[in-house]
Design a protein around this motif. Structure first.
Motif, PDB file in Angstrom:
ATOM      1  N   LYS A   1      26.794  87.655   6.980  1.00  0.00           N
ATOM      2  CA  LYS A   1      25.981  87.301   5.962  1.00  0.00           C
ATOM      3  C   LYS A   1      26.803  86.425   4.662  1.00  0.00           C
ATOM      4  O   LYS A   1      26.147  85.787   4.100  1.00  0.00           O
ATOM      5  N   ASP A   2      28.101  86.766   4.654  1.00  0.00           N
ATOM      6  CA  ASP A   2      28.947  86.352   3.678  1.00  0.00           C
ATOM      7  C   ASP A   2      29.056  84.711   3.978  1.00  0.00           C
ATOM      8  O   ASP A   2      29.084  83.757   3.141  1.00  0.00           O
ATOM      9  N   GLU A   3      29.387  84.481   5.340  1.00  0.00           N
ATOM     10  CA  GLU A   3      29.916  83.146   5.690  1.00  0.00           C
ATOM     11  C   GLU A   3      28.886  81.967   5.274  1.00  0.00           C
ATOM     12  O   GLU A   3      29.038  80.659   4.901  1.00  0.00           O
ATOM     13  N   PRO A   4      27.480  82.246   5.652  1.00  0.00           N
ATOM     14  CA  PRO A   4      26.351  81.279   5.333  1.00  0.00           C
ATOM     15  C   PRO A   4      26.056  80.731   3.975  1.00  0.00           C
ATOM     16  O   PRO A   4      26.025  79.648   3.682  1.00  0.00           O
ATOM     17  N   PHE A   5      26.364  81.631   3.127  1.00  0.00           N
ATOM     18  CA  PHE A   5      26.289  81.562   1.680  1.00  0.00           C
ATOM     19  C   PHE A   5      27.654  80.910   1.330  1.00  0.00           C
ATOM     20  O   PHE A   5      27.480  79.948   0.348  1.00  0.00           O
ATOM     21  N   SER A   6      28.799  81.359   1.810  1.00  0.00           N
ATOM     22  CA  SER A   6      30.025  80.502   1.312  1.00  0.00           C
ATOM     23  C   SER A   6      30.012  78.823   1.734  1.00  0.00           C
ATOM     24  O   SER A   6      30.403  78.235   1.125  1.00  0.00           O
ATOM     25  N   LEU A   7      29.337  78.819   3.138  1.00  0.00           N
ATOM     26  CA  LEU A   7      29.119  77.443   3.443  1.00  0.00           C
ATOM     27  C   LEU A   7      28.474  76.495   2.694  1.00  0.00           C
ATOM     28  O   LEU A   7      28.689  75.465   2.236  1.00  0.00           O
ATOM     29  N   LEU A   8      27.410  77.166   2.052  1.00  0.00           N
ATOM     30  CA  LEU A   8      26.444  76.993   1.336  1.00  0.00           C
ATOM     31  C   LEU A   8      26.694  76.112  -0.190  1.00  0.00           C
ATOM     32  O   LEU A   8      26.665  74.858  -0.437  1.00  0.00           O
ATOM     33  N   TYR A   9      27.609  76.848  -0.671  1.00  0.00           N
ATOM     34  CA  TYR A   9      28.238  76.361  -1.996  1.00  0.00           C
ATOM     35  C   TYR A   9      29.556  75.715  -1.927  1.00  0.00           C
ATOM     36  O   TYR A   9      29.856  75.088  -2.867  1.00  0.00           O
ATOM     37  N   THR A  10      30.469  75.835  -0.705  1.00  0.00           N
ATOM     38  CA  THR A  10      31.449  75.049  -0.419  1.00  0.00           C
ATOM     39  C   THR A  10      31.366  73.690   0.104  1.00  0.00           C
ATOM     40  O   THR A  10      32.265  72.834  -0.057  1.00  0.00           O
ATOM     41  N   ILE A  11      30.425  73.516   0.922  1.00  0.00           N
ATOM     42  CA  ILE A  11      30.269  72.182   1.434  1.00  0.00           C
ATOM     43  C   ILE A  11      28.688  71.518   1.520  1.00  0.00           C
ATOM     44  O   ILE A  11      28.755  70.310   1.180  1.00  0.00           O
TER      45      ILE A  11
END
Length: 322
Positions: free
Chosen positions: A276-286
């Motif tokens: 669940k964390d990785e998709p949101f991390s990808l959203l705001y980092t790239i």
């Protein structure tokens, strides 16, 4: 076998961390991810770089919104470079280790740049409010001196907040594990690895996120509430549509950034699940840094024309603006 953490004099702690994001993916999947993320990173760098170039060199783009947009693009370039090159390297190599200092530095930069961008987006909302609700006094309200005074605090507060949050995240020794279930050193996951009071540090991060995210959000909501009230008082439907169009790009960027940051940091859970964390991390980092210049360039006629001329398509840009 997982590497063991090292023992230091101040207690058992990790001397280095291992980023295990995408580690379980098959080689073909990692190759595909490398290609996709490299393309997205290249696009984000090119688009943001172009906006910086035309806003800082084109004298005709002297509006406060273009001034803020140039700073936003610079923040996006710095932000995306903090995490994505490392992720691309780890997708094609077997060594996913990062040193303690590198991890802390990366976390500081993520907080510093992310907080500065949140504050800058709030000031951009205020700029839209001044332009729409006070058009006759707009030049005085948003003079160049005022714009500079608004941008500087966003950088300064982001820097101070980054130091504070990095200290909170790394103030305790790490003795549970040294594997970070993400592709970069994200604070909630790193704090969960500490062996002394991770719950207290998580509460501090949560409280800071409330202040950092909700305070600019209050200014954004207030600005757009007044904009909406001003729009509804107008009788011309074409005027309403034009006003909505000028605000749509900024609102889209705000929704992207705040949604992902809220789910990542304003989460009272004691544990964070990687799936669940990785998709949101990808959203705001790239995704967000890549979408910002695209959204603004296509929604802003002045910016689209300048980008067209910069790319040697002046005639096409003029034809589209008619």
């Amino acid at each position: 076998m997982r590497p063991q953490t090292s023992d230091l004099r101040n207690g058992s702690t990790a001397a280095e961390f291992i980023l295990v994001g995408f580690e379980k993916s098959s080689p073909p999947t990692r190759a595909l991810l490398f290609t996709v993320f490299l393309a997205l990173y290249s696009l984000a760098m090119a688009m943001n770089g172009l906006i910086i170039f035309i806003t800082w060199t084109n004298s005709r783009l002297s509006s406060p919104m273009c001034f803020f947009l140039g700073h936003l693009s610079f923040l996006d370039i710095c932000f995306i470079t903090t995490t994505i090159p490392q992720m691309l390297t780890h997708l094609v190599t077997k060594n996913h280790m990062v040193s303690f200092v590198s991890c802390m530095t990366q976390m500081y930069l993520v907080f510093f740049l992310g907080v500065a961008e949140c504050i800058l987006l709030a000031f951009m909302a205020y700029d839209r409010y001044a332009a729409i609700c006070h058009p006759l006094n707009y030049a005085q309200i948003m003079s160049r001196q005022v714009c500079v005074r608004l941008v500087c605090p966003s950088w300064i507060f982001g820097m101070i907040n980054g130091i504070f949050l990095a200290y909170i995240s790394f103030r305790n020794p790490f003795c549970k594990d040294n594997h970070i279930e993400n592709f970069f050193c994200e604070a909630p996951i790193v704090i969960a690895l500490s062996c002394v009071g991770p719950q207290f540090s998580m509460k501090l991060i949560f409280a800071d996120a409330i202040v950092v995210l909700l305070s600019p959000m209050v200014l954004i909501i207030t600005s757009y509430a007044r904009i909406l009230a001003s729009i509804l008082c107008r009788t011309s439907s074409s005027g309403r549509g034009k006003t909505f169009s000028t605000c749509a790009s900024h609102l889209t960027v705000v929704i992207f950034l705040y949604t992902s940051a809220t789910f990542s940091y304003m989460n009272p859970r004691r544990t964070h699940r990687p799936d669940k964390d990785e998709p949101f991390s990808l959203l705001y980092t790239i995704i967000t840094p890549m979408c910002n210049p695209i959204i603004y360039s296509f929604r802003n006629k002045e910016m689209k024309g300048a980008m067209g001329r910069a790319l040697g398509r002046g005639n096409l840009a003029q034809a589209e603006s008619v």
